[in-house]
Design a protein around this motif. Structure first.
Motif, PDB file in Angstrom:
ATOM      1  N   ASP A   1       0.949  -1.087   0.201  1.00  0.00           N
ATOM      2  CA  ASP A   1       0.055  -0.076   0.104  1.00  0.00           C
ATOM      3  C   ASP A   1       0.870   1.145  -0.082  1.00  0.00           C
ATOM      4  OD1 ASP A   1      -1.625   2.132   0.519  1.00  0.00           O
ATOM      5  OD2 ASP A   1      -2.483   1.477   2.548  1.00  0.00           O
ATOM      6  N   TYR A   2       0.953   1.930  -1.117  1.00  0.00           N
ATOM      7  CA  TYR A   2       1.807   3.084  -1.263  1.00  0.00           C
ATOM      8  C   TYR A   2       1.130   4.374  -1.513  1.00  0.00           C
ATOM      9  CZ  TYR A   2       5.651  -0.302  -2.001  1.00  0.00           C
ATOM     10  OH  TYR A   2       6.472  -1.045  -1.857  1.00  0.00           O
ATOM     11  N   SER A   3      -0.186   4.344  -0.726  1.00  0.00           N
ATOM     12  CA  SER A   3      -1.200   5.419  -0.998  1.00  0.00           C
ATOM     13  C   SER A   3      -0.610   6.669  -0.131  1.00  0.00           C
ATOM     14  CB  SER A   3      -2.675   5.108  -0.526  1.00  0.00           C
ATOM     15  OG  SER A   3      -2.513   4.517   0.755  1.00  0.00           O
ATOM     16  N   SER A   4      -1.192   7.685  -0.302  1.00  0.00           N
ATOM     17  CA  SER A   4      -0.799   8.913   0.508  1.00  0.00           C
ATOM     18  C   SER A   4      -1.064   8.759   1.778  1.00  0.00           C
ATOM     19  CB  SER A   4      -1.275  10.145   0.074  1.00  0.00           C
ATOM     20  OG  SER A   4      -2.669  10.195   0.122  1.00  0.00           O
ATOM     21  N   SER A   5      -2.149   7.845   1.937  1.00  0.00           N
ATOM     22  CA  SER A   5      -2.686   7.728   3.366  1.00  0.00           C
ATOM     23  C   SER A   5      -1.536   7.050   4.227  1.00  0.00           C
ATOM     24  CB  SER A   5      -4.077   7.110   3.587  1.00  0.00           C
ATOM     25  OG  SER A   5      -3.972   5.889   4.308  1.00  0.00           O
ATOM     26  N   MET A   6      -0.891   5.825   3.717  1.00  0.00           N
ATOM     27  CA  MET A   6       0.071   5.037   4.293  1.00  0.00           C
ATOM     28  C   MET A   6       1.323   5.840   4.288  1.00  0.00           C
ATOM     29  SD  MET A   6       0.969   2.068   5.091  1.00  0.00           S
ATOM     30  CE  MET A   6       2.241   1.270   5.577  1.00  0.00           C
ATOM     31  N   LEU A   7       1.802   6.565   3.247  1.00  0.00           N
ATOM     32  CA  LEU A   7       2.998   7.566   3.320  1.00  0.00           C
ATOM     33  C   LEU A   7       2.964   8.668   4.228  1.00  0.00           C
ATOM     34  CD1 LEU A   7       4.176   7.277  -0.370  1.00  0.00           C
ATOM     35  CD2 LEU A   7       4.586   5.741   1.396  1.00  0.00           C
ATOM     36  N   SER A   8       1.650   8.942   4.708  1.00  0.00           N
ATOM     37  CA  SER A   8       1.830   9.913   5.610  1.00  0.00           C
ATOM     38  C   SER A   8       2.466   9.597   6.962  1.00  0.00           C
ATOM     39  CB  SER A   8       0.010  10.347   5.792  1.00  0.00           C
ATOM     40  OG  SER A   8      -0.485   9.370   6.540  1.00  0.00           O
ATOM     41  N   ASN A   9       2.650   8.405   7.184  1.00  0.00           N
ATOM     42  CA  ASN A   9       3.361   7.753   8.306  1.00  0.00           C
ATOM     43  C   ASN A   9       4.691   8.182   8.337  1.00  0.00           C
ATOM     44  OD1 ASN A   9       1.246   6.223   9.341  1.00  0.00           O
ATOM     45  ND2 ASN A   9       1.855   4.568   8.017  1.00  0.00           N
ATOM     46  N   TYR A  10       5.115   8.828   7.376  1.00  0.00           N
ATOM     47  CA  TYR A  10       6.559   9.505   7.132  1.00  0.00           C
ATOM     48  C   TYR A  10       6.480  10.861   7.826  1.00  0.00           C
ATOM     49  CZ  TYR A  10      10.298  12.396   4.944  1.00  0.00           C
ATOM     50  OH  TYR A  10      11.117  13.222   4.772  1.00  0.00           O
ATOM     51  N   ARG A  11       5.411  11.381   7.334  1.00  0.00           N
ATOM     52  CA  ARG A  11       5.226  12.968   8.085  1.00  0.00           C
ATOM     53  C   ARG A  11       5.075  12.678   9.708  1.00  0.00           C
ATOM     54  NH1 ARG A  11       4.475  18.306   6.360  1.00  0.00           N
ATOM     55  NH2 ARG A  11       4.403  19.291   8.386  1.00  0.00           N
ATOM     56  N   THR A  12       4.346  11.794   9.894  1.00  0.00           N
ATOM     57  CA  THR A  12       4.217  11.427  11.400  1.00  0.00           C
ATOM     58  C   THR A  12       5.611  11.332  12.084  1.00  0.00           C
ATOM     59  OG1 THR A  12       2.048  10.681  10.823  1.00  0.00           O
ATOM     60  CG2 THR A  12       2.745  10.282  13.121  1.00  0.00           C
ATOM     61  N   ALA A  13       6.138  10.215  11.558  1.00  0.00           N
ATOM     62  CA  ALA A  13       7.420   9.897  11.944  1.00  0.00           C
ATOM     63  C   ALA A  13       8.381  11.257  12.232  1.00  0.00           C
ATOM     64  CB  ALA A  13       8.212   8.850  11.326  1.00  0.00           C
ATOM     65  N   LEU A  14       8.412  11.946  11.036  1.00  0.00           N
ATOM     66  CA  LEU A  14       9.000  13.173  11.213  1.00  0.00           C
ATOM     67  C   LEU A  14       8.784  14.189  12.305  1.00  0.00           C
ATOM     68  CD1 LEU A  14      11.765  13.808   9.555  1.00  0.00           C
ATOM     69  CD2 LEU A  14      10.226  15.260   8.050  1.00  0.00           C
ATOM     70  N   GLU A  15       7.401  14.450  12.330  1.00  0.00           N
ATOM     71  CA  GLU A  15       6.964  15.238  13.286  1.00  0.00           C
ATOM     72  C   GLU A  15       7.329  14.785  14.742  1.00  0.00           C
ATOM     73  OE1 GLU A  15       5.549  18.012  13.223  1.00  0.00           O
ATOM     74  OE2 GLU A  15       4.512  18.202  11.249  1.00  0.00           O
ATOM     75  N   ASN A  16       7.502  13.557  14.903  1.00  0.00           N
ATOM     76  CA  ASN A  16       7.786  12.992  16.270  1.00  0.00           C
ATOM     77  C   ASN A  16       9.322  12.777  16.530  1.00  0.00           C
ATOM     78  OD1 ASN A  16       5.030  12.552  16.805  1.00  0.00           O
ATOM     79  ND2 ASN A  16       4.930  10.535  16.136  1.00  0.00           N
ATOM     80  N   SER A  17      10.089  13.048  15.512  1.00  0.00           N
ATOM     81  CA  SER A  17      11.602  13.036  15.528  1.00  0.00           C
ATOM     82  C   SER A  17      11.918  14.450  15.991  1.00  0.00           C
ATOM     83  CB  SER A  17      11.891  12.726  14.091  1.00  0.00           C
ATOM     84  OG  SER A  17      12.075  13.854  13.386  1.00  0.00           O
ATOM     85  N   TYR A  18      13.590  14.657  16.422  1.00  0.00           N
ATOM     86  CA  TYR A  18      13.725  15.704  16.837  1.00  0.00           C
ATOM     87  C   TYR A  18      13.908  16.730  15.633  1.00  0.00           C
ATOM     88  CZ  TYR A  18      18.499  15.214  14.477  1.00  0.00           C
ATOM     89  OH  TYR A  18      19.471  14.967  13.408  1.00  0.00           O
ATOM     90  N   VAL A  19      13.837  16.449  14.357  1.00  0.00           N
ATOM     91  CA  VAL A  19      13.933  17.209  13.103  1.00  0.00           C
ATOM     92  C   VAL A  19      12.764  18.348  13.167  1.00  0.00           C
ATOM     93  CG1 VAL A  19      14.026  17.439  10.606  1.00  0.00           C
ATOM     94  CG2 VAL A  19      15.077  15.521  11.898  1.00  0.00           C
ATOM     95  N   LEU A  20      11.438  17.817  13.261  1.00  0.00           N
ATOM     96  CA  LEU A  20      10.517  18.936  13.232  1.00  0.00           C
ATOM     97  C   LEU A  20      10.177  19.427  14.509  1.00  0.00           C
ATOM     98  CD1 LEU A  20       8.061  17.745  10.297  1.00  0.00           C
ATOM     99  CD2 LEU A  20       9.685  19.688  10.304  1.00  0.00           C
ATOM    100  N   LYS A  21      10.571  18.790  15.447  1.00  0.00           N
ATOM    101  CA  LYS A  21      10.566  19.124  16.901  1.00  0.00           C
ATOM    102  C   LYS A  21      11.382  20.337  17.043  1.00  0.00           C
ATOM    103  CE  LYS A  21       8.386  15.411  19.455  1.00  0.00           C
ATOM    104  NZ  LYS A  21       8.658  14.306  20.276  1.00  0.00           N
TER     105      LYS A  21
END
Ligand SMILES: Cc1cc2nc3c(=O)[nH]c(=O)nc-3n(C[C@H](O)[C@H](O)[C@H](O)COP(=O)(O)OP(=O)(O)OC[C@H]3O[C@@H](n4cnc5c(N)ncnc54)[C@H](O)[C@@H]3O)c2cc1C
Length: 440
Positions: A349-369
């Motif tokens: 599943d390569y849909s945008s809803s699946m790939l939105s996990n990348y955004r979530t992971a980045l938001e939870n990482s030190y990068v976007l924090k």
């Protein structure tokens, strides 16, 4: 071989190579395409890779000792006026522990070395015969069908994949092509980076900067280094060379009708710098656009159906005065995008809803924090006083404080009052101080 890759990575810089390493370890079938003759050929960086993600990609890299120049155990922040330099200096044994908190790198060496480690990971993977890294090829188009990304075109050749990781760096033309970045990026979101590499005999360099073994110094500069233009300078020690450069606001350069090259030459002539680079020979000069770290520069979204944007293509960078963090952000975002791609492969599943996990992971990482927490500091750094009145005031105070001239010596508080009177107002300082305290 099947005619479709699990993933195509565009760009063999730090973000792309980090993603590739994770995909190889996850036994994905992928293609990485780099336009340079080799990975690193087109890349510029002042050169400190911060953080510990490198040890995740190449465990115990310090034992082999290749790829990086020096580990950083000595840090310095210098305020400059025309004739003086006032520094805050910190050196610590803690920084000598592995994994190192920061290593200086020369990108043409580092990226090529990392690419070799990725090739080793490919060779050890289940897809050794079906994953490739191709250089000297320019990706011209991201292919889309029914609104989803399905591959890339390079010249006459098209390659298809379930997912594309766009790691093309700050001039994100492909990201614009698929509509995630506006065609017009305001000039306050990007700056110009100029850098020279100056060769110096290794022994001389170590004596001059008091280094031992592979230890190194980083020095950031604020004030006259940028000749009144918004921005700052840096000096980093490599094994037998010095990286010296400036990051300058594009709009301010244009408004003040100055060229980066002239400002850099002026910086080299400052007494504090001239002494540090005496006898060193310029062997490389480069200039590159670099994000300012303004969070508004991040594309409208960093994923879509079948694609994710990583590294500086997504304007992931922080420059809040303490350091430039672009390479470690590129590394972490490449890792997170690859992890998302592997999870998507598992579920097909390569849909945008699946790939939105990348955004979530980045938001939870030190990068976007960190980018969110330190936005005020990013903006504060661009205020006129930060490259004019404040460094002038600090140097003025330093000159009084360190002068011993056989005359009665005023108290430091009255020296400070005199400096403030000459360079700023109390009110201005209170406002800046409050902003600064909140920002950092
Ligand atoms: C002067 C200067 C000093 C800096 N100092 C530091 C520092 O000290 N510390 C730090 O962390 N960061 C620093 N940075 C920022 C840092 O260099 C970047 O943030 C980092 O390189 C971003 O990595 P990336 O992989 O996203 O992009 P890049 O390193 O730019 O890599 C992108 C790659 O994609 C390739 N590519 C682009 N388009 C295509 C295409 N269409 N087809 C195929 N290949 C393509 C390019 O050739 C390149 O290899 C500095 C930057 C500058 C300019």
């Amino acid at each position: 071989m099947e005619d479709k890759f699990d993933c195509i990575i565009v760009g063999g810089g730090i973000a792309g190579l980090s993603a590739a390493m994770m995909l190889a370890r996850g036994n994905a079938r992928f293609l990485l395409i780099e336009r340079g003759e080799f990975c690193g050929a087109k890349n510029v960086s002042g050169g400190v890779l911060w953080g510990s993600d490198l040890a995740r990609l190449v465990p115990n890299y310090w034992e082999e000792g290749l790829g990086f120049e020096r580990f950083v155990n000595h840090r310095r922040l210098t305020f400059m006026d025309e004739q003086s330099a006032f520094s805050v200096d910190f050196k610590s044994r803690h920084f000598e522990e592995t994994p190192y908190a920061g290593v200086t790198v020369l990108r043409s060496v580092f990226d090529a070395w990392l690419a070799d480690r990725v090739q080793e990971a490919i060779d050890a993977s289940d897809q050794a015969e079906e994953s490739f890294m191709a250089t000297d090829i320019l990706v011209e188009e991201i292919l889309q069908e029914d609104g989803r990304v399905v591959g890339i075109r390079a010249g006459e050749e098209s390659f298809h994949s379930d997912c594309v990781i766009i790691a093309e760096g700050v001039n994100n033309l492909l990201t614009r092509q698929i509509g995630l970045e506006k065609d017009y990026v305001p000039d306050t979101y990007v700056a110009v980076g100029v850098k020279e590499v100056l060769k110096l005999d290794e022994r001389k360099l170590m004596d001059r900067f008091q280094l031992s073994g592979r230890s190194g110094l980083t020095n950031e500069f604020v004030g006259m280094c940028s000749d009144g233009v918004e921005g700052g300078g840096f000096l980093y020690t490599n094994r037998d060379s010095i990286s010296l450069g400036l990051v300058l606001g594009m709009r301010d350069l244009r408004d003040k009708k100055k060229t980066p090259y002239d400002v850099l030459n002026g910086f080299k002539e400052h007494p504090a710098i001239a002494d540090m680079i005496a006898g060193a020979e310029t062997v490389e000069y480069s200039a590159h656009v670099v994000s300012t770290g303004d969070i508004r520069g991040i594309p409208s979204e960093i994923y879509t159906d079948g694609a994710m944007i990583v590294g500086e293509a997504a304007h992931l960078l922080l420059n809040a005065g303490k350091a430039i963090q672009g390479m470690d952000y590129a590394m972490r975002s490449g890792i997170l995008a690859a992890e998302t791609a592997l999870a998507a492969k598992e579920k097909q599943d390569y849909s945008s809803s699946m790939l939105s996990n990348y955004r979530t992971a980045l938001e939870n990482s030190y990068v976007l924090k960190d980018m969110r927490s330190f936005q005020d500091a990013v903006h504060l750094l661009h205020q006129e006083q930060m490259f004019g009145a404040i460094p002038n005031l600090i140097c003025d105070f330093g000159r009084q404080f360190f002068t011993i001239d056989s005359e009665p010596t005023p108290k430091a508080s009255s020296m400070m009052r005199a400096s403030i009177k000459r360079h700023a107002s109390y009110w201005e300082l209170v406002k800046l101080g409050l902003k600064g305290a909140r920002a950092i």
